[in-house]
Design a protein around this motif. Structure first.
Motif, PDB file in Angstrom:
ATOM      1  N   PRO A 281     -82.047-153.351  28.646  1.00 17.27           N
ATOM      2  CA  PRO A 281     -81.197-152.167  28.864  1.00 17.27           C
ATOM      3  C   PRO A 281     -80.827-151.510  27.542  1.00 17.27           C
ATOM      4  O   PRO A 281     -80.765-152.176  26.500  1.00 17.27           O
ATOM      5  CB  PRO A 281     -79.950-152.749  29.555  1.00 17.27           C
ATOM      6  CG  PRO A 281     -80.385-154.071  30.090  1.00 17.27           C
ATOM      7  CD  PRO A 281     -81.418-154.592  29.140  1.00 17.27           C
ATOM      8  N   ASP A 282     -80.585-150.218  27.562  1.00 16.99           N
ATOM      9  CA  ASP A 282     -80.109-149.513  26.377  1.00 16.99           C
ATOM     10  C   ASP A 282     -78.715-148.957  26.629  1.00 16.99           C
ATOM     11  O   ASP A 282     -78.082-149.279  27.651  1.00 16.99           O
ATOM     12  CB  ASP A 282     -81.090-148.423  25.953  1.00 16.99           C
ATOM     13  CG  ASP A 282     -81.267-147.335  27.016  1.00 16.99           C
ATOM     14  OD1 ASP A 282     -80.562-147.391  28.044  1.00 16.99           O
ATOM     15  OD2 ASP A 282     -82.105-146.433  26.817  1.00 16.99           O
ATOM     16  N   ASP A 283     -78.225-148.127  25.720  1.00 15.30           N
ATOM     17  CA  ASP A 283     -76.865-147.610  25.852  1.00 15.30           C
ATOM     18  C   ASP A 283     -76.693-146.775  27.125  1.00 15.30           C
ATOM     19  O   ASP A 283     -75.655-146.860  27.786  1.00 15.30           O
ATOM     20  CB  ASP A 283     -76.481-146.781  24.621  1.00 15.30           C
ATOM     21  CG  ASP A 283     -77.463-145.651  24.333  1.00 15.30           C
ATOM     22  OD1 ASP A 283     -78.651-145.809  24.680  1.00 15.30           O
ATOM     23  OD2 ASP A 283     -77.066-144.638  23.747  1.00 15.30           O
ATOM     24  N   ALA A 284     -77.725-145.991  27.500  1.00 19.09           N
ATOM     25  CA  ALA A 284     -77.634-145.175  28.723  1.00 19.09           C
ATOM     26  C   ALA A 284     -77.517-146.065  29.963  1.00 19.09           C
ATOM     27  O   ALA A 284     -76.753-145.761  30.889  1.00 19.09           O
ATOM     28  CB  ALA A 284     -78.851-144.265  28.835  1.00 19.09           C
ATOM     29  N   THR A 285     -78.260-147.170  29.973  1.00 19.41           N
ATOM     30  CA  THR A 285     -78.181-148.115  31.096  1.00 19.41           C
ATOM     31  C   THR A 285     -76.763-148.647  31.234  1.00 19.41           C
ATOM     32  O   THR A 285     -76.196-148.676  32.337  1.00 19.41           O
ATOM     33  CB  THR A 285     -79.132-149.313  30.880  1.00 19.41           C
ATOM     34  OG1 THR A 285     -80.349-148.887  30.298  1.00 19.41           O
ATOM     35  CG2 THR A 285     -79.396-150.047  32.176  1.00 19.41           C
ATOM     36  N   PHE A 308     -72.694-158.897  27.645  1.00 19.12           N
ATOM     37  CA  PHE A 308     -74.033-158.462  27.222  1.00 19.12           C
ATOM     38  C   PHE A 308     -73.921-157.452  26.081  1.00 19.12           C
ATOM     39  O   PHE A 308     -74.712-157.490  25.125  1.00 19.12           O
ATOM     40  CB  PHE A 308     -74.777-157.841  28.409  1.00 19.12           C
ATOM     41  CG  PHE A 308     -76.149-157.339  28.062  1.00 19.12           C
ATOM     42  CD1 PHE A 308     -77.234-158.192  28.101  1.00 19.12           C
ATOM     43  CD2 PHE A 308     -76.344-156.013  27.689  1.00 19.12           C
ATOM     44  CE1 PHE A 308     -78.513-157.727  27.773  1.00 19.12           C
ATOM     45  CE2 PHE A 308     -77.594-155.545  27.359  1.00 19.12           C
ATOM     46  CZ  PHE A 308     -78.691-156.401  27.397  1.00 19.12           C
ATOM     47  N   VAL A 309     -72.952-156.548  26.179  1.00 22.54           N
ATOM     48  CA  VAL A 309     -72.735-155.540  25.134  1.00 22.54           C
ATOM     49  C   VAL A 309     -72.454-156.198  23.795  1.00 22.54           C
ATOM     50  O   VAL A 309     -73.021-155.823  22.758  1.00 22.54           O
ATOM     51  CB  VAL A 309     -71.576-154.601  25.537  1.00 22.54           C
ATOM     52  CG1 VAL A 309     -71.070-153.797  24.345  1.00 22.54           C
ATOM     53  CG2 VAL A 309     -72.016-153.658  26.642  1.00 22.54           C
ATOM     54  N   ILE A 310     -71.577-157.209  23.797  1.00 28.09           N
ATOM     55  CA  ILE A 310     -71.196-157.890  22.555  1.00 28.09           C
ATOM     56  C   ILE A 310     -72.386-158.661  21.980  1.00 28.09           C
ATOM     57  O   ILE A 310     -72.674-158.583  20.781  1.00 28.09           O
ATOM     58  CB  ILE A 310     -70.004-158.841  22.816  1.00 28.09           C
ATOM     59  CG1 ILE A 310     -68.767-158.026  23.205  1.00 28.09           C
ATOM     60  CG2 ILE A 310     -69.724-159.699  21.586  1.00 28.09           C
ATOM     61  CD1 ILE A 310     -67.620-158.861  23.748  1.00 28.09           C
ATOM     62  N   ASN A 317     -71.789-148.832  19.783  1.00 25.07           N
ATOM     63  CA  ASN A 317     -72.168-147.566  20.416  1.00 25.07           C
ATOM     64  C   ASN A 317     -70.947-146.944  21.081  1.00 25.07           C
ATOM     65  O   ASN A 317     -70.359-147.517  21.994  1.00 25.07           O
ATOM     66  CB  ASN A 317     -73.271-147.812  21.450  1.00 25.07           C
ATOM     67  CG  ASN A 317     -73.789-146.521  22.048  1.00 25.07           C
ATOM     68  OD1 ASN A 317     -73.127-145.905  22.865  1.00 25.07           O
ATOM     69  ND2 ASN A 317     -74.986-146.120  21.649  1.00 25.07           N
ATOM     70  N   ILE A 318     -70.571-145.771  20.638  1.00 25.27           N
ATOM     71  CA  ILE A 318     -69.309-145.176  21.072  1.00 25.27           C
ATOM     72  C   ILE A 318     -69.326-144.771  22.546  1.00 25.27           C
ATOM     73  O   ILE A 318     -68.302-144.884  23.240  1.00 25.27           O
ATOM     74  CB  ILE A 318     -68.930-143.988  20.163  1.00 25.27           C
ATOM     75  CG1 ILE A 318     -67.437-143.651  20.318  1.00 25.27           C
ATOM     76  CG2 ILE A 318     -69.798-142.771  20.438  1.00 25.27           C
ATOM     77  CD1 ILE A 318     -66.852-142.906  19.174  1.00 25.27           C
ATOM     78  N   ILE A 344     -62.953-149.770  18.945  1.00 26.07           N
ATOM     79  CA  ILE A 344     -63.785-148.647  18.503  1.00 26.07           C
ATOM     80  C   ILE A 344     -63.426-148.317  17.052  1.00 26.07           C
ATOM     81  O   ILE A 344     -62.284-147.972  16.751  1.00 26.07           O
ATOM     82  CB  ILE A 344     -63.589-147.412  19.396  1.00 26.07           C
ATOM     83  CG1 ILE A 344     -63.896-147.748  20.859  1.00 26.07           C
ATOM     84  CG2 ILE A 344     -64.475-146.266  18.932  1.00 26.07           C
ATOM     85  CD1 ILE A 344     -63.588-146.622  21.828  1.00 26.07           C
ATOM     86  N   CYS A 345     -64.418-148.414  16.159  1.00 26.42           N
ATOM     87  CA  CYS A 345     -64.158-148.206  14.734  1.00 26.42           C
ATOM     88  C   CYS A 345     -63.747-146.767  14.430  1.00 26.42           C
ATOM     89  O   CYS A 345     -62.772-146.531  13.718  1.00 26.42           O
ATOM     90  CB  CYS A 345     -65.400-148.576  13.911  1.00 26.42           C
ATOM     91  SG  CYS A 345     -65.857-150.315  14.041  1.00 26.42           S
ATOM     92  N   SER A 346     -64.488-145.836  14.951  1.00 31.54           N
ATOM     93  CA  SER A 346     -64.207-144.418  14.702  1.00 31.54           C
ATOM     94  C   SER A 346     -64.183-143.665  16.031  1.00 31.54           C
ATOM     95  O   SER A 346     -65.189-143.087  16.451  1.00 31.54           O
ATOM     96  CB  SER A 346     -65.273-143.809  13.774  1.00 31.54           C
ATOM     97  OG  SER A 346     -65.312-144.489  12.549  1.00 31.54           O
ATOM     98  N   PRO A 347     -63.043-143.652  16.716  1.00 31.25           N
ATOM     99  CA  PRO A 347     -62.964-142.968  18.020  1.00 31.25           C
ATOM    100  C   PRO A 347     -63.255-141.477  17.872  1.00 31.25           C
ATOM    101  O   PRO A 347     -62.838-140.853  16.890  1.00 31.25           O
ATOM    102  CB  PRO A 347     -61.511-143.206  18.461  1.00 31.25           C
ATOM    103  CG  PRO A 347     -60.987-144.298  17.587  1.00 31.25           C
ATOM    104  CD  PRO A 347     -61.744-144.215  16.313  1.00 31.25           C
TER     105      PRO A 347
END
Length: 576
Positions: A281-285, A308-310, A317-318, A344-347
């Motif tokens: 999966p990618d960010d869009a998924t 899974f993201v972590i 990925n914002i 989130i590092c840079s919202p």
């Protein structure tokens, strides 16, 4: 022997080693050129430059390779410097610089190189036209296209894409029909353009006329997206299953379609299938997966996806993080939603809007206002979505005066023109607070006609506060705007019933029947284990329906028994 003594033989014999040396050098240059390209593409631009500097013999291809390598790795200025020092330039050299400037969003510089070219080919025009289209300068692309001496399928396709992006659909179609030759990309761009511009049936008609052997996964995926936007998920799924070699893009389109249409359970099934067949999966998924978990309020599945993201590095990925904040909020764990935002590092603006909306949905007015203040301290300019969330927060907390202040701040301080959603929220807040006349006045002062949602808020409040006059007005407006909306009829009927006007109740019910309006049945759902169970009002199709009814009857008996005990204890207390 006489042959070797011939004056013609000796020079021929002596020149053979020179030929071998020349051939060897040419081959050596060719191999090094390939190495420079390979090193550049893998990000090792310094190693590519070292090899370039060591080469005693360089041809124009060598120079072109290192120039392209520099701008592809982010060093456009170095590409310019090398280009200026080239001993000999060919048309590829100039095209390479045009492509580099476009890649770095330097369109005017790209155009400067284009104008300075001693000779241009079709690729020169195509590169600049594509660059103009990519960056929204469709008029400039059109002028260039008209000046082209020779056009090919790439020229036409790029221009069609530009027209579609500019919403000039008729021009795009005229150009498509005028094309002397079309390839798969031409069909795909035209069909995708129709879909993106909300012209689904035109897209379908074109897709049906497309040569069958040209229907690849890309154009099929575009049609799947179109079907999903129209809510025709079964048709989209048929196309999806027909793709022999499904890739991540086709899975993403189908998963997103299910998630956006509220069919979260099926979206999660496909996500699970992706894992099983080894598709990463990618960010869009993941954004679609979190959307599905939000609609199902499936905290368990959402947490699994978070793991899974972590593990796979998507936490940076914002877009994924923003979806994660929403998921936890929709699943009822606002604390975890706030923690996800904190990671989130840079919202960006969407991040701030997401967390403000999360607190608004949970009725935490003070928290929403606090994050709004923090957002402004971080020099972020609020938009219409920000203020819609703030109004929602005021509504949940019953803050009438504060909602008017927020509305004024939006209009007077930030110059944001209110949309229908903002007025709907404000009218709802005033209506709930019993300020029906003021709410009605705002509706009448709106710069555009109110929709059925806005009148619905006034109608619902008229029922609560038994304001027959405004209730009838709101119901009439809803009937004019959406005659098949059962909500307006039901609410008006309830108002008449509360006022004891039974003849009017009968009249409304007869009117509903004449109009063919049926009251929509409500449904609920719950997740047990890994399965989501749906319950529709009056539906008896659930496989465990008998057991469920049996348990409900037992609960009713126990509640009645407890009431009887309470009544008995109460009577004994009175007797004492």
């Amino acid at each position: 022997m006489a042959v070797w003594r011939s004056s013609k033989v000796a020079p021929t014999f002596l020149s053979i080693p020179t030929i071998f040396i020349s051939l060897f050098s040419t081959h050596d240059v060719y191999i090094n050129n390939l190495k420079i390209g390979r090193l550049s593409r893998s990000g090792h631009i310094e190693a590519a430059r070292q090899l370039f500097d060591k080469m005693s013999i360089k041809d124009v291809v060598t120079w072109n390779a290192i120039i392209a390598g520099y701008w592809q790795n982010g060093f456009l200025q170095e590409s310019k410097n090398l280009f200026e020092s080239m001993p000999v330039k060919n048309i590829v050299s100039w095209n390479c610089m045009i492509a580099g400037c476009i890649d770095h969003c330097r369109l005017d510089e790209a155009f400067h190189y284009f104008q300075a070219m001693p000779k241009r080919n079709t690729a020169s025009y195509n590169a600049l036209i594509s660059g103009f289209v990519k960056h929204g300068r469709v008029e400039d692309a059109c002028k260039l296209f008209e000046d082209m001496p020779i056009r090919n399928v790439i020229s036409y396709t790029a221009m069609i894409e530009g027209y579609m992006k500019n919403r000039e659909i008729d021009k795009a179609r005229a150009l498509f029909d005028h094309m002397p030759f079309r390839n798969v990309l031409s069909w795909t761009v035209m069909i995708s353009g129709y879909v993106e511009n909300g012209k689904f049936f035109e897209a379908k008609e074109l897709f049906d006329h497309m040569p069958h052997n040209s229907k690849n996964a890309i154009v099929i995926t575009s049609m799947m997206t179109g079907y999903c936007k129209e809510g025709m998920l079964d048709n989209a799924r048929v196309l999806f299953e027909g793709i022999q070699c499904k890739d991540r893009v086709s899975f993403n389109a189908m998963i997103s379609g299910y998630a956006q249409n509220g069919v979260g359970e099926e979206a999660l099934r496909l996500y699970s299938k992706m894992h099983k067949i080894g598709l990463q999966p990618d960010d869009a998924t993941l954004v679609s997966v979190f959307t599905a978990c939000s609609s199902l309020e499936s905290l368990k599945k959402g947490r699994q996806a978070h793991v899974f993201v972590i593990r796979n590095g998507f936490i940076k990925n914002i877009s994924v993080c923003n979806a994660l904040v929403t998921m936890y909020s929709k699943c009822g764990v606002i604390v975890e939603s706030e923690l996800a935002f904190g990671q989130i590092c840079s919202p960006n603006l969407v991040s701030w809007n997401t967390v403000i909306a999360a607190f608004a949905q949970h009725g935490l007015h003070e928290k929403a206002i606090s994050f709004f203040s923090e957002m402004r301290l971080n020099v972020f300019e609020p938009d219409g979505i920000t203020f819609l969330s703030l109004l929602s927060a005021c509504g949940h907390a019953g803050k009438v005066n504060e909602s008017m202040d927020v509305f004024d701040l939006m209009v007077k301080t930030y110059g944001i023109i209110p949309k229908s959603e903002h007025y709907a929220c404000l009218v709802d807040i005033l209506s709930r607070a019993g300020q029906l006349e003021k709410a009605c006045q705002i509706i009448q002062d709106m710069p555009f006609a109110a929709d059925s949602t806005i009148w619905g808020s006034l109608l619902a409040a008229s029922g609560v506060y038994l304001n027959l006059k405004l209730g009838e007005l709101a119901a009439k407006k809803i009937g004019d705007l959406d005659p098949h909306n059962s909500g307006g009829y039901v609410l008006l009927s309830n108002i008449y019933a509360a006022a004891g006007m039974w003849e009017e109740v009968t009249r409304v019910r007869i009117l509903m029947k004449q109009q063919g309006v049926k009251k929509q049945r409500a449904y609920s759902w719950m997740e047990i284990g890994n399965k989501v169970h749906y319950f529709l009002g009056g539906d008896v199709s659930h496989p465990d329906n008998d057991k469920i009814r049996s348990v409900l009857e037992m609960f009713c008996l126990q509640m009645k028994y407890m009431d009887d005990i309470a009544d008995t204890v109460s009577s004994w207390s009175s007797f004492d």
